[in-house]
Write an enzyme that holds these catalytic residues in place. Structure first.
Site, PDB file in Angstrom:
ATOM      1  N   SER A 124       0.786  -1.235   0.000  1.00  0.00           N
ATOM      2  CA  SER A 124       0.000   0.000   0.000  1.00  0.00           C
ATOM      3  C   SER A 124       0.818   1.285   0.000  1.00  0.00           C
ATOM      4  CB  SER A 124      -0.926   0.014   1.216  1.00  0.00           C
ATOM      5  OG  SER A 124      -1.780  -1.093   1.138  1.00  0.00           O
ATOM      6  N   HIS A 158     -15.561   0.544   2.930  1.00  0.00           N
ATOM      7  CA  HIS A 158     -15.339   1.811   3.622  1.00  0.00           C
ATOM      8  C   HIS A 158     -16.381   2.861   3.269  1.00  0.00           C
ATOM      9  CE1 HIS A 158     -11.177   0.082   3.773  1.00  0.00           C
ATOM     10  NE2 HIS A 158     -11.326   0.499   5.032  1.00  0.00           N
ATOM     11  N   CYS A 187      -7.691   2.333   1.560  1.00  0.00           N
ATOM     12  CA  CYS A 187      -8.760   1.619   0.871  1.00  0.00           C
ATOM     13  C   CYS A 187      -8.316   1.132  -0.500  1.00  0.00           C
ATOM     14  CB  CYS A 187      -9.973   2.550   0.721  1.00  0.00           C
ATOM     15  SG  CYS A 187     -11.282   1.800  -0.261  1.00  0.00           S
TER      16      CYS A 187
END
Lengths: 364, 574
Positions: free
Chosen positions: B309, B352, B365
């Site tokens: 990420s 989310h 996310c």
């Protein structure tokens, strides 16, 4: 039949060639053994000069006596040297060998006298017996005469001197009349027997013979001597490194530099010029010696001259050949050059004998 | 011809052979023997020069020289009495006499060279041997400067070590002028600054006699010591990082953002470079080389891993630049996202909900960034990542840096002969797939973001012989300020917000921005990442924490980052 000493017959070359060799030897010993802060009187070279003086004196004594008188001295000399050879084995060892007998303050090597007395006895025998009529049992005599001291000298141990007796015997047998074929067989037997003797040799002697085959097998041990000696000779080049300036010599890389390996010192510091000169002077002596042997009509004189000349030739060839790596290292001094009283005196005695033979030979 | 004449001829032949041999040796082989004679008598004694020291930013020694004492023997001289000597030495050295003797015969050198009997024996034993030298023919105590690394494991990869030149290295042009017995830097700073650190060995040319004793000195060349090197790192921080990484695998790199100098670069597992300095240690080194966990590898610059990420900031920058999204674009996350036949999931299966960019960073996310990535396109992401320093070496002054890998449409066509699929763009957008980065590249990326587009050349060098080496100037990326602030806002939220994935990195009193990453490793446990900087508004320090198979970035890596930030603030770096 007594003749006046004819000094017209005094062989000048045979007298001065040894002196020339000695002079080169003197300089080499000085260079090889010099230690700083040593006065000339303390050097080994000066002691060698004293021995040479004795040697020259002996020459002039010896040339006066008719050599036929030596005949009676032959066997007593032989037995005397035999006793010394026995005695020497009970003397304290020096440098790991029983080679020296102490006598009134100085030491001498009985094996040096032995060589001459063996030659005298053999000459005696060969002049009194003819090869054509000799009996089997009597034929053993010359071999025993050489064999007994050979074994005793081998026991000292002094392999080089012991071995140098053999060519002397061979040359005299040949002159006596042994056929070439017989001589060949004798050589074959000698070669075949040698491995048996090899078993009786000391460890260091075996090692020396083995490294002769391959010096690099043990470059720091037994092979070291021969490698360093060859380096010294080769690096001398044509004109040498100069007197007292050979690094191999001055920095002590050459072992036994003032005795057995002195020829390497001459070759390093004097180059090919000096080393070839030494060989040439020795050749002069040998050539003169054999010529005398040929000129003498009586067989005693001729045998004596032949034996003595062969002795000098063999010592020269083995010693110089050994320093060049052509022979195994067997500890034979270079006559008149290597430091050592016994050798110098005995060599001069031999030279005196040759001069004597030339002067006193019967003239028909 | 009479018999005597034949004998005479035989003697003549012998004399001629002797003469021929003399001529051959003295004339034709004269040069060969002269060289051998020179070698016999002239010896070079090396006077080893001290290698330059390596220090941290405050002058703490990272690499120093200690006098080391070796017990050695001259082969030829010691040989005859070696048995006795070894028996005498055994109790002094605390070793078995037989073993010493074996070593003596084992290291058989040239005629007058020395055999090393025992290395690094310490001053007490050295003195004890000196006192007994009379009874130890051919033995001596030799001294030699030996490398010492006071920080040991903590700076092992950074500082490196020295060792004897390997065979082929000795022939390389780079090492021209070295002798075979020289030691050279083998790793780290020791290697990359070898040409400065290296001293020039001097030598004594001496003449020796047959026993190897000096007769006179023929010539001297004074040894020249090497230059000292000052690094940008803080040795205490190295120590602190090593402590925190102990029993973990991974790397932490801390950079100050003024010039791009590294405050610390740690890699774990580590090794003790002191072992390389002695013979005894070098045996142990084998265990390192083939050991579990590859301790010799500096994971910071040589390890290549999927970034997960943390790569999302590249995707965001690419999408913003292409104007496919704005900071206020809302994308809905339901926990699942369908592309063609493929179903992609968010790490939070419940979803989310609708998110703007900053929220997407906060929660990391996946669905948001899948969409952003598809919108931007694979080419834009590839281009942006290259701009940010991926797919190339950063050029750090440490040896053997790897360059990572960013996949592209072109690459796939060329190498795999396959077209690029949209699903791969989605994977790339969240830092998965073929993508491989080194921790140092990740640090480079966060540094660019933290400084609004400055690219630093990361380095560890500060001073050579106390002369400051100018820091490489930065080159900027042209990018709208709005874009930077949008991403930075997201990073601030990710740590600062109560629901932020990086909230464990927080330190009371500090404003920290950062991004966590949890990358699939292909094994059971994921790789944990954290990249961040502080203070958030006016960044001074950037940092990467990477833990190989360390679990979740938000937990393991962020916690570790927090303690490092805390240390930095306590030590006045923040």
């Amino acid at each position: 039949m007594r003749r006046k000493i004819g000094f017209g017959q005094f062989d000048k070359i045979l007298f001065f060639a040894p002196l020339g060799i000695f002079l080169i030897g003197f300089l080499s010993i000085y260079s090889a053994s010099f230690q700083s802060q040593q006065s000339l009187g303390e050097t080994l070279a000066i002691r060698q000069v004293l021995w040479m003086a004795v040697g020259v004196l002996i020459v002039f004594l010896v040339v006066r006596i008719d050599y036929f008188r030596f005949q009676d001295l032959a066997w007593p000399c032989y037995w005397g040297s035999f006793l010394f050879l026995l005695l020497v084995l009970f003397m304290p060892a020096r440098l790991g060998a029983h080679r020296w007998v102490g006598l009134g303050g100085f030491n001498f090597q009985p094996s040096e006298i032995t060589k001459l007395s063996v030659i005298m006895v053999l000459a005696n025998f060969f002049s009194q017996n003819r090869v054509e009529y000799i009996s089997r049992s009597k034929l053993a005599v010359p071999f025993l005469v050489v064999g007994v001291p050979f074994l005793l000298i081998l026991k000292e141990p002094d392999l080089g001197t012991a071995l140098s007796l053999l060519p002397i015997l061979f040359s005299m047998l040949y002159l006596w009349g042994f056929r070439s074929k017989t001589m060949g067989w004798l050589l074959v037997v000698a070669v075949l027997v040698s491995p048996v003797f090899f078993l009786f040799l000391k460890e260091y002697q075996k090692a020396r013979l083995l490294v002769f085959i391959n010096p690099n097998a043990d470059p720091l041990g037994a092979g070291y001597t021969i490698i360093q000696s060859k380096i010294a000779i080769g690096s001398g080049g044509l004109f040498g490194k100069g007197f007292m300036s050979g690094p191999q010599n001055q920095l002590h890389f050459i072992p036994e530099r003032h005795t057995d390996f002195i020829f390497a010192v001459i070759a390093e510091e004097g180059g090919l010029v000096a080393s070839a000169a030494v060989l040439f002077l020795f050749w002069l002596i040998v050539q003169r010696g054999y010529r005398i042997a040929a000129q003498i009509p009586d067989r005693l004189g001729s045998q004596l001259a032949c034996g003595v000349t062969t002795m000098l030739a063999v010592q020269t060839i083995i010693n110089t050949g050994m320093t060049m790596g052509l022979f195994p290292v067997v500890g034979v001094p270079l006559p008149l050059v290597s430091y050592g009283g016994s050798s110098v005196v005995m060599t001069m005695l031999a030279i005196g004998l040759l001069l004597n033979l030339k002067i006193h030979r019967p003239l028909f | 011809m009479s018999r005597v004449q034949r004998l005479s001829s035989l003697a003549l032949v012998c004399f001629l052979v002797l003469l021929a041999t003399l001529v051959r040796m003295q004339v034709f082989q004269g040069d060969y023997y002269r060289v051998r004679s020179e070698k016999n008598r002239i010896r070079i004694i090396y006077l080893e020069s001290a290698r330059g020291k390596i220090m941290d930013r405050s002058g703490r020694l990272l690499a120093d020289n200690q006098l080391s004492f070796n017990c050695s023997a001259i082969y030829r001289e010691a040989k005859s009495g070696i048995k006795k000597s070894c028996e005498l030495l055994a109790p002094v050295l605390g070793e078995d006499a037989g073993a010493l003797e074996k070593r003596f015969y084992g290291g058989r050198p040239g005629a007058f060279q020395t055999v090393s009997i025992a290395e690094n024996i310490g001053i007490r034993k050295a003195v004890a041997i000196e006192e007994r030298l009379d009874m130890l023919p051919g033995f001596m105590v030799e001294t030699r400067p030996q490398r010492e690394y006071p920080y040991g494991k903590a700076a092992a990869h950074l500082v490196g070590y020295t060792g004897p030149m390997a065979g082929e290295a000795a022939d390389s042009v780079e090492l021209y002028g070295y002798s075979y017995s020289d030691w050279v830097g083998q790793e780290g700073v020791e290697k990359s600054y070898e040409s400065y650190l290296r001293g020039f060995s001097g030598g004594l040319q001496i003449e020796v006699d047959n026993r190897g004793r000096m007769v006179r000195v023929l010539g001297v060349r004074e040894p020249k010591p090497g230059k000292d090197i000052g690094l940008t790192v803080d040795a205490r921080l190295q120590d602190y990082l090593q402590e925190n990484l102990e029993s973990k695998k991974g790397s932490i790199i801390v950079m100050e953002l003024r010039e791009g100098g590294l405050l610390a670069i740690a890699s774990s597992p580590s090794f003790d470079p002191n072992l390389f300095a002695s013979k005894k240690g070098r045996r142990q080194v084998r265990e390192y080389l083939y050991g579990e966990g590859s301790p010799m590898v500096n994971r910071g610059i040589r390890g290549q891993y999927p970034p997960g990420s943390i790569f999302k900031m590249v995707t965001a920058l690419a999408a913003l630049e292409k104007a496919k999204i704005t900071p206020d674009t809302k994308i809905h996350c339901s926990g699942e996202w369908v592309l063609g036949d493929n179903h992609f999931h968010c790490w939070n299966s419940e979803g989310h909900g609708p998110q703007v960019l900053a929220e997407a960073f906060t929660h990391s996310c996946n669905i948001y960034f899948y969409n952003a990535g598809i919108l931007a396109g694979a080419d834009a992401i590839f281009q942006k990542s290259v701009e940010l320093g991926f797919n190339q070496r950063t050029g750090i002054d440490l040896p053997a840096e790897r360059k990572g890998f960013v996949p592209s449409r072109e690459w796939k066509k060329k190498k795999l002969h396959e077209p690029w699929y949209e699903g791969e763009t989605a994977n790339l957008a969240i830092g998965q797939g073929y993508l491989q980065v080194t921790p140092l590249q990740a640090l480079g990326m966060i540094a660019v973001v933290a400084t609004n587009g400055h690219i630093f050349k990361p380095h560890v060098i500060e001073k050579i012989d106390s002369v400051k080496v100018a820091g490489e100037k930065t080159k900027g990326i042209v990018y709208p300020a709005k874009g930077w602030s949008a991403v930075r806002k997201g990073l601030e939220e990710a740590v600062g917000s109560p629901s932020g994935t990086g909230r464990l990195a927080r330190v009371p009193g500090l404003e920290i921005a950062g991004k966590t990453g949890t990358a699939q490793s292909g094994q059971d446990k994921t790789h944990a990442w954290f990249v961040g900087y502080a203070p958030a508004k006016n960044p001074k320090i950037a940092m990467v924490v990477f833990l190989e198979n360390g679990g979740r970035g938000g937990i393991a890596a962020a916690t570790l980052a927090s303690s490092v930030f805390k240390w930095l603030s306590e030590n006045a770096y923040l």
